[in-house]
Motif scaffolding. Structure first.
Motif, short mmCIF file in Angstrom:
data_model
loop_
_atom_site.label_atom_id
_atom_site.label_comp_id
_atom_site.label_asym_id
_atom_site.label_seq_id
_atom_site.Cartn_x
_atom_site.Cartn_y
_atom_site.Cartn_z
N LYS A 13 -0.70 -11.21 -12.53
CA LYS A 13 -1.84 -11.03 -13.25
C LYS A 13 -2.01 -9.95 -14.32
CE LYS A 13 -4.14 -13.19 -9.39
NZ LYS A 13 -4.94 -12.88 -8.25
N ARG A 14 -1.25 -9.08 -14.01
CA ARG A 14 -1.24 -7.87 -15.16
C ARG A 14 0.25 -7.77 -15.31
NH1 ARG A 14 -5.33 -3.61 -14.39
NH2 ARG A 14 -4.21 -2.68 -16.07
N PRO A 15 0.60 -7.27 -16.74
CA PRO A 15 1.94 -6.88 -17.16
C PRO A 15 2.39 -5.72 -16.64
CG PRO A 15 0.40 -6.40 -18.97
CD PRO A 15 -0.49 -6.98 -17.49
N ALA A 16 3.66 -5.45 -16.94
CA ALA A 16 4.17 -4.17 -16.33
C ALA A 16 3.59 -2.89 -16.93
CB ALA A 16 5.66 -4.10 -16.87
N PRO A 17 3.64 -1.78 -16.03
CA PRO A 17 2.81 -0.67 -16.40
C PRO A 17 3.68 0.36 -17.44
CG PRO A 17 3.62 -0.27 -14.41
CD PRO A 17 4.01 -1.81 -14.56
N SER A 18 3.35 1.42 -17.73
CA SER A 18 4.03 2.17 -18.45
C SER A 18 5.24 2.89 -18.07
CB SER A 18 3.08 3.70 -18.82
OG SER A 18 3.05 4.45 -17.73
N TYR A 19 6.01 3.28 -18.95
CA TYR A 19 7.54 3.49 -18.60
C TYR A 19 7.35 4.93 -17.51
CZ TYR A 19 12.51 5.31 -19.02
OH TYR A 19 13.54 5.59 -18.86
N GLU A 20 6.40 5.76 -17.58
CA GLU A 20 6.47 6.63 -16.37
C GLU A 20 6.23 6.17 -15.10
OE1 GLU A 20 4.64 6.62 -19.36
OE2 GLU A 20 5.92 8.13 -20.40
N VAL A 21 5.51 5.06 -14.98
CA VAL A 21 5.00 4.42 -13.86
C VAL A 21 6.37 3.37 -13.42
CG1 VAL A 21 3.85 2.46 -12.59
CG2 VAL A 21 2.61 4.36 -14.13
N LYS A 45 0.94 -1.14 -0.05
CA LYS A 45 -0.09 -0.05 0.02
C LYS A 45 0.83 1.37 -0.20
CE LYS A 45 -3.97 -1.97 2.19
NZ LYS A 45 -5.12 -1.87 3.01
N GLU A 46 2.17 1.21 0.80
CA GLU A 46 2.87 2.20 0.74
C GLU A 46 3.42 2.79 -0.79
OE1 GLU A 46 4.63 2.34 5.26
OE2 GLU A 46 5.57 1.09 3.69
N VAL A 47 4.08 1.73 -1.17
CA VAL A 47 4.50 1.76 -2.76
C VAL A 47 3.59 2.39 -3.43
CG1 VAL A 47 5.79 0.87 -4.24
CG2 VAL A 47 6.37 0.34 -2.08
N ALA A 48 2.28 1.62 -3.53
CA ALA A 48 1.28 2.11 -4.43
C ALA A 48 0.80 3.59 -4.31
CB ALA A 48 0.10 1.11 -4.40
N LYS A 49 0.76 3.98 -3.14
CA LYS A 49 0.30 5.23 -2.85
C LYS A 49 1.41 6.31 -3.59
CE LYS A 49 -1.16 8.44 0.80
NZ LYS A 49 -1.51 8.69 2.01
N GLU A 50 2.64 5.98 -3.22
CA GLU A 50 3.84 6.73 -3.51
C GLU A 50 3.86 6.70 -5.05
OE1 GLU A 50 8.74 7.22 -3.21
OE2 GLU A 50 7.44 5.97 -1.77
N ILE A 51 3.62 5.90 -5.99
CA ILE A 51 3.63 5.86 -7.21
C ILE A 51 2.23 6.39 -7.75
CG2 ILE A 51 5.85 4.32 -7.22
CD1 ILE A 51 3.95 2.17 -8.36
N GLY A 52 1.28 6.31 -7.31
CA GLY A 52 0.13 6.75 -7.57
C GLY A 52 -0.80 5.76 -8.54
N ILE A 53 -0.54 4.57 -8.16
CA ILE A 53 -1.41 3.61 -8.50
C ILE A 53 -2.12 2.65 -7.34
CG2 ILE A 53 -0.04 2.88 -10.42
CD1 ILE A 53 0.99 0.58 -8.95
N ALA A 74 -3.60 -0.06 -4.74
CA ALA A 74 -2.83 -1.25 -4.23
C ALA A 74 -3.38 -2.54 -4.82
CB ALA A 74 -3.22 -1.25 -2.68
N VAL A 75 -4.45 -2.46 -5.13
CA VAL A 75 -5.02 -3.73 -6.16
C VAL A 75 -4.33 -4.07 -7.42
CG1 VAL A 75 -7.41 -4.84 -7.31
CG2 VAL A 75 -7.36 -3.62 -5.00
N TYR A 76 -4.19 -2.72 -7.97
CA TYR A 76 -3.38 -2.85 -9.25
C TYR A 76 -1.94 -3.40 -8.89
CZ TYR A 76 -1.22 -1.10 -13.58
OH TYR A 76 -0.45 -1.31 -14.85
#
Length: 123
Positions: free
Chosen positions: A41-49, A21-29, A31-33
């Motif tokens: 279950k999901r591939p890597a996000p965009s380069y910005e993320v 949850k801490e990391v998800a909040k810091e990067i703006g995604i 926690a579920v994602y």
């Protein structure tokens, strides 16, 4: 044995002693994602993320390169890491060299020799 992109992110997150949850909040995604990324279950996000992950997880240059390679593999077996793709696309000589190497089946040992030469020159 190679790890997956999600395993890499989870391993580095645990090393940095941050919760999901801490990391998800810091990067703006959400926690579920992030959880779906870490479980594969999901591939890597965009380069910005990915850049935000680099900063949040305090990755060094080698770790960031490894993350980019794993991110590309998570998206498509034929994908190339963002930083490498940009470099290749911006340099005609590199594209020509790679195509020549493919056409002529240049062995990996030749690439190792080339790498050692440029490391000696630029280190």
């Amino acid at each position: 044995m190679s790890i997956s992109f999600g395993e890499f992110i989870k391993e580095k997150r645990i090393r940095s002693e941050h919760s999901l949850k801490e990391v998800a909040k810091e990067i703006g995604i959400s926690a579920v994602y992030q959880s779906s990324i870490e479980t594969g279950k999901r591939p890597a996000p965009s380069y910005e993320v990915l850049l935000k992950f680099k900063n949040a997880l305090d990755l060094d240059g080698d770790e960031f390169g490894e993350m980019l390679d794993l991110a590309a593999k998570s998206k498509n077996a034929r994908a190339v890491a963002f930083d490498i793709a940009d470099y290749i696309n911006e340099n005609e000589v590199i594209r020509h060299t790679l195509r020549f190497a493919i056409k002529n089946n240049v062995p990996e040992s030749e690439w190792v020799d080339f790498l050692n030469t440029i490391i000696e020159k630029y280190n």
